[in-house]
Design an enzyme around this catalytic site. Structure first.
Site, PDB file in Angstrom:
ATOM      1  N   CYS A 169       0.616  -1.126   0.103  1.00 17.94           N
ATOM      2  CA  CYS A 169       0.258  -0.048  -0.118  1.00 17.94           C
ATOM      3  C   CYS A 169       0.724   1.165  -0.042  1.00 17.94           C
ATOM      4  O   CYS A 169       0.347   2.466   0.044  1.00 17.94           O
ATOM      5  CB  CYS A 169      -0.925   0.057   1.386  1.00 17.94           C
ATOM      6  SG  CYS A 169      -1.415  -1.750   1.602  1.00 17.94           S
ATOM      7  N   GLU A 320      -1.995   5.010  13.498  1.00 16.05           N
ATOM      8  CA  GLU A 320      -1.491   6.200  12.690  1.00 16.05           C
ATOM      9  C   GLU A 320      -1.829   7.346  13.513  1.00 16.05           C
ATOM     10  O   GLU A 320      -0.895   8.352  13.748  1.00 16.05           O
ATOM     11  CB  GLU A 320      -2.127   6.318  11.479  1.00 16.05           C
ATOM     12  CG  GLU A 320      -1.775   7.474  10.820  1.00 16.05           C
ATOM     13  CD  GLU A 320      -2.030   7.630   9.395  1.00 16.05           C
ATOM     14  OE1 GLU A 320      -3.271   6.912   8.928  1.00 16.05           O
ATOM     15  OE2 GLU A 320      -1.533   8.618   8.535  1.00 16.05           O
ATOM     16  N   LYS A 341      -9.110   8.674   1.487  1.00 16.46           N
ATOM     17  CA  LYS A 341      -9.448   7.265   1.100  1.00 16.46           C
ATOM     18  C   LYS A 341     -10.937   7.057   1.480  1.00 16.46           C
ATOM     19  O   LYS A 341     -11.718   6.189   1.089  1.00 16.46           O
ATOM     20  CB  LYS A 341      -8.610   6.097   1.980  1.00 16.46           C
ATOM     21  CG  LYS A 341      -7.207   6.023   1.387  1.00 16.46           C
ATOM     22  CD  LYS A 341      -6.609   4.586   1.933  1.00 16.46           C
ATOM     23  CE  LYS A 341      -5.215   4.583   1.414  1.00 16.46           C
ATOM     24  NZ  LYS A 341      -4.309   5.659   1.973  1.00 16.46           N
ATOM     25  N   HIS A 346      -9.307   2.431  -1.086  1.00 15.17           N
ATOM     26  CA  HIS A 346      -7.884   2.173  -0.798  1.00 15.17           C
ATOM     27  C   HIS A 346      -7.371   1.703  -2.241  1.00 15.17           C
ATOM     28  O   HIS A 346      -7.423   0.671  -2.802  1.00 15.17           O
ATOM     29  CB  HIS A 346      -7.529   1.151   0.158  1.00 15.17           C
ATOM     30  CG  HIS A 346      -6.112   1.295   0.461  1.00 15.17           C
ATOM     31  ND1 HIS A 346      -4.999   1.918  -0.479  1.00 15.17           N
ATOM     32  CD2 HIS A 346      -5.374   0.844   1.573  1.00 15.17           C
ATOM     33  CE1 HIS A 346      -3.785   1.572   0.319  1.00 15.17           C
ATOM     34  NE2 HIS A 346      -4.150   0.780   1.477  1.00 15.17           N
TER      35      HIS A 346
END
Lengths: 418, 82
Positions: A169, A320, A341, A346
């Site tokens: 990703c 995060e 997103k 994604h």
């Protein structure tokens, strides 16, 4: 080579192109982001009745013929079509011509997480159902992850280094960061850099479902992706591509190029912890953010916008947020942090590239895009830019990408000042 | 099967596989030199022709510089031998 002795070459962005579920060019994509438009719908192009997740954010109404000859689009996977189309837009925007003198100095770096998913599925099914003779002569080239970069190089006659970095990703951000190094180190003067993926096939959805990574909110697609909201239940697989024209700054100024922003920092790290789960304290994410800030010679307090990785998984969004708090300290309570997103889903390898393009638009317009569906925030002290876009003067923007296998990559963009 | 019928079939295949303009497809045109159909695209053209005409074409029959007419003859030869 230390910075005191050799001032490094500056890298600017002179063009960008986007193919996304919410817009087939950069302007349409940005307009959708500011309007808070979701691109997530029920999957209709393959059988989903046996899959726990039946929704995705797919590219719609894309006509490859607009960007490339029939014999090119027929031989390549949709992920490479999207990349080539985004590159065409980026190059047109940059008003750049690749003449014989420049060509050997032009690189292509297109990251991808899963690459040509459709062709790979077709090969397996074709061999099983019709045998070896059914496999086309371009399959061998087109079923590889570097194929998008190769086709872009052919299209523009780009003869510098080329290839595909694959960091799950984080691939799009890794590609941009590594491409920036090519220019800083003097290997290239121009690089077409970005990412592409079209990982919305039965096999992609089935395997991501088994990893317990995807949202199962099938009955409410537009509210399924809800980064930083406490009711989130997984990410949404998406398709798309983003490509930037990166150019050595003096060259760009000499030719009077449209300079959109400067790419000032890149940091990468690895959790070395688990194949899918992030490190519990976000150690790798923190390390990558700090490395990018150090590379940019910028203090965290100077960052005006964070485009978060923000996948809408339980773990990513909690960790995060913690990692941003650790790196930014009190500034984490002031800086707007949003996840686009929430609207695009994604796009895996394309995500970082497309999100860097969102960040440069935020710098240009002084507006940061929202996190839609963030009704009940994970951290009530942080500004996740819920629901609607906000006006902020943005000089410096950070774009985070954290991938499976613990790959982390962070890019920092800054408003251009000669 | 007549030359015209085979040519019509090949024209459709070339349009589908290589995006070739039907007006360009003539018996004396070389695949590589005139129609920009390289050896890899030729593999696709041959496989499609085999399916369409129900024949098996030897790739040895088609050398570099082969023309549309050569492929028509090759298909006619196989059909005649059946």
């Amino acid at each position: 080579m230390s910075s005191e002795h050799a001032p490094r070459r500056r890298v600017v962005i002179t063009g960008c192109g986007v193919i996304s579920p919410i817009g087939l060019n950069a302007a349409a994509f940005w307009e959708s982001l500011l309007a808070g438009r979701s691109g997530i719908r029920r999957i209709e192009n393959f059988e989903v009745s046996d899959l726990p997740t039946q929704i995705a954010a797919q590219v719609k109404d894309f006509d490859p013929e607009q960007y490339m000859p029939r014999k090119v689009w027929r031989r390549i996977d949709p992920f490479a079509q999207y990349a080539l189309a985004a590159a065409v837009e980026a190059v047109e925007g940059a008003k750049i011509e690749f003449d014989e003198e420049l060509a050997p100095r032009v690189g292509v770096q297109i990251g991808s997480g899963y690459g040509p998913s459709t062709i790979q599925s077709q090969v397996t099914l074709g061999l099983h159902e019709k045998g070896a003779r059914s496999i086309g002569p371009f399959t061998s080239a087109a079923s590889a992850i570097d194929n998008a970069a190769g086709e872009i190089a052919i299209r523009f006659g780009a003869k510098g280094p080329s290839g595909a970095i694959s960091t799950a990703c984080a691939s799009g951000t890794s590609a941009i960061g590594e491409a920036m190094r090519w220019i800083q180190w003097g290997v290239c003067d121009v690089v077409l850099a970005g990412g592409a993926d079209d990982s919305v096939t039965r096999s992609d959805i089935a395997s991501a479902c088994s990893a317990r990574a995807l949202s199962r909110r099938n009955d409410d697609p537009e509210h399924a992706c809800r980064p930083f909201d406490n009711e989130r239940d997984g990410f949404i697989m998406a398709s798309g591509a983003g490509v930037l024209v990166l150019e050595e700054a003096e060259r760009a100024m000499r030719r009077g190029a449209p300079i959109l922003a400067e790419l000032v920092g890149y940091g990468a790290s690895t959790d070395a912890y688990h194949p899918t789960a992030p490190h519990p304290e976000g150690a790798g994410a923190q390390q990558a953010m700090r490395a990018a800030l150090a590379d940019a010679r910028i203090d965290a307090s100077e960052v005006d916008y964070v485009n978060a990785h923000g996948t809408s998984t339980k773990l990513n969004d909690r960790i995060e947020t913690l990692a941003i708090r650790q790196v930014f300290g009190d500034h984490a309570l002031r800086v707007p942090i949003s996840s686009t997103k929430s609207m695009t889903g994604h796009m895996i390898g394309a995500a970082g590239a497309v999100e860097a393009i969102a960040a440069l638009h935020a710098i240009r317009d002084g507006v940061v895009p929202p996190t839609i569906n963030c009704f009940d925030p994970e951290d009530t002290e942080v500004n996740y830019v819920p629901h609607t876009a906000q006006e902020h003067k943005v000089d410096v923007a950070m774009s985070n990408s954290f991938g499976f296998a613990g790959h982390n990559a962070v890019a920092i963009l800054r408003a251009w000042k000669p | 099967m007549t030359t015209e019928e085979i040519l019509e079939g090949l024209t459709a295949i070339l349009q589908e596989v290589a995006g070739t303009d039907p007006a360009e497809v003539e018996l004396d045109k070389s695949f590589v030199n005139d129609l920009d159909v390289d050896s890899l695209l030729m593999v696709e053209v041959v496989v499609a022709a085999e399916e369409r005409f129900g024949v098996s074409i030897s790739e040895d029959d088609l050398k570099d510089g082969s023309t549309v007419g050569d492929l028509v003859q090759s298909i006619q030869g196989v059909l005649a031998a059946v």
